[in-house]
Design a protein around this motif. Structure first.
Motif, mmCIF file in Angstrom:
data_model
loop_
_atom_site.group_PDB
_atom_site.id
_atom_site.type_symbol
_atom_site.label_atom_id
_atom_site.label_comp_id
_atom_site.label_asym_id
_atom_site.label_seq_id
_atom_site.Cartn_x
_atom_site.Cartn_y
_atom_site.Cartn_z
ATOM 1 N N ARG A 1 1.059 -1.092 0.132
ATOM 2 C CA ARG A 1 0.371 0.282 0.108
ATOM 3 C C ARG A 1 1.028 1.303 0.057
ATOM 4 O O ARG A 1 2.781 1.073 0.341
ATOM 5 C CB ARG A 1 -1.077 0.041 0.984
ATOM 6 C CG ARG A 1 -0.101 -0.047 2.869
ATOM 7 C CD ARG A 1 -0.907 -0.102 3.849
ATOM 8 N NE ARG A 1 -0.310 -0.529 5.157
ATOM 9 C CZ ARG A 1 -0.184 1.269 5.715
ATOM 10 N NH1 ARG A 1 -0.919 2.192 5.550
ATOM 11 N NH2 ARG A 1 0.288 0.779 6.943
ATOM 12 N N ASP B 1 1.413 7.277 3.826
ATOM 13 C CA ASP B 1 0.622 8.459 3.822
ATOM 14 C C ASP B 1 1.529 8.871 4.797
ATOM 15 O O ASP B 1 1.681 8.724 5.899
ATOM 16 C CB ASP B 1 -0.633 8.954 4.612
ATOM 17 C CG ASP B 1 -0.876 9.916 4.874
ATOM 18 O OD1 ASP B 1 -0.469 11.084 4.612
ATOM 19 O OD2 ASP B 1 -2.013 9.896 5.442
ATOM 20 N N PHE C 1 -3.625 10.581 0.778
ATOM 21 C CA PHE C 1 -2.403 9.991 0.934
ATOM 22 C C PHE C 1 -1.158 11.511 0.384
ATOM 23 O O PHE C 1 -1.080 12.336 -0.874
ATOM 24 C CB PHE C 1 -2.180 8.659 -0.095
ATOM 25 C CG PHE C 1 -2.593 8.117 0.784
ATOM 26 C CD1 PHE C 1 -2.302 7.311 1.697
ATOM 27 C CD2 PHE C 1 -4.341 7.712 -0.277
ATOM 28 C CE1 PHE C 1 -2.903 5.841 2.261
ATOM 29 C CE2 PHE C 1 -4.977 6.505 0.999
ATOM 30 C CZ PHE C 1 -4.186 5.748 1.424
#
Length: 173
Positions: A35, A38, A46
């Motif tokens: 993934r 952030d 993000f």
């Protein structure tokens, strides 16, 4: 794109750095979780690390302590302290690399002044055989004249002027 393994007695995570040319930013991907990371959880969406204009090429040092980005639009490089950039993502003790920004702008220069050319590809140079590689002591002195020191260097191509240059990078970042 290059992946970074940050180690301290065990692997803490594997991350990939990816340029976002349209926004002038560097994204981080957590490869263990598959993934996007952030980088500022206080802000909506993000969030990525601002670097320079039109970042294209990225590389990571052999010790995983730094990333370097060639910014084609601003004709400079960004030296990124990956240890500090990724510290919030790490489990266990947080590495400390000192004060300052996570990213430092480096403007290539010659003896006559600033090199006004667009960097294309950038790679960290690996020390020659027999020269000790830096250990996972991110932020430790690596300046010339220090016993066992390695001056971080990168090779950068500038196709618009048929040039390939070796650049000494500031220690730290």
């Amino acid at each position: 794109d290059p992946a970074v393994d940050l180690k301290k007695d065990r692997i803490l995570g594997t991350f990939a750095l990816l340029t976002n040319s349209g926004r002038g930013e560097l994204a981080v991907i957590d490869m263990n979780r598959g993934r996007l990371v952030d980088l500022d959880i206080q802000a909506f969406g993000f969030n990525m690390l601002p670097v320079g204009l039109l970042p294209e090429s990225v590389d990571v040092s052999v010790d995983g302590c730094h990333g370097i980005v060639a910014n084609r639009g601003s004709c400079d490089l960004s030296l990124v302290d990956t240890t500090r950039l990724l510290a919030p993502q790490m489990a266990g003790p947080r590495p400390v690399t000192g004060p300052g920004s996570v990213a430092m702008t480096i403007v290539p220069r010659t003896e006559s002044g600033q090199l006004r050319a667009t960097p294309f590809e950038v790679l960290f140079l690996v020390p020659a055989a027999g020269v000790p590689l830096p250990t996972s002591q991110c932020g430790a002195p690596r300046m010339a004249g220090v016993a066992g020191a390695v001056v971080p260097r990168a090779v950068v191509s500038f196709p618009s002027c048929d040039l390939v240059a070796t650049i000494d990078l500031p220690s730290g970042g």
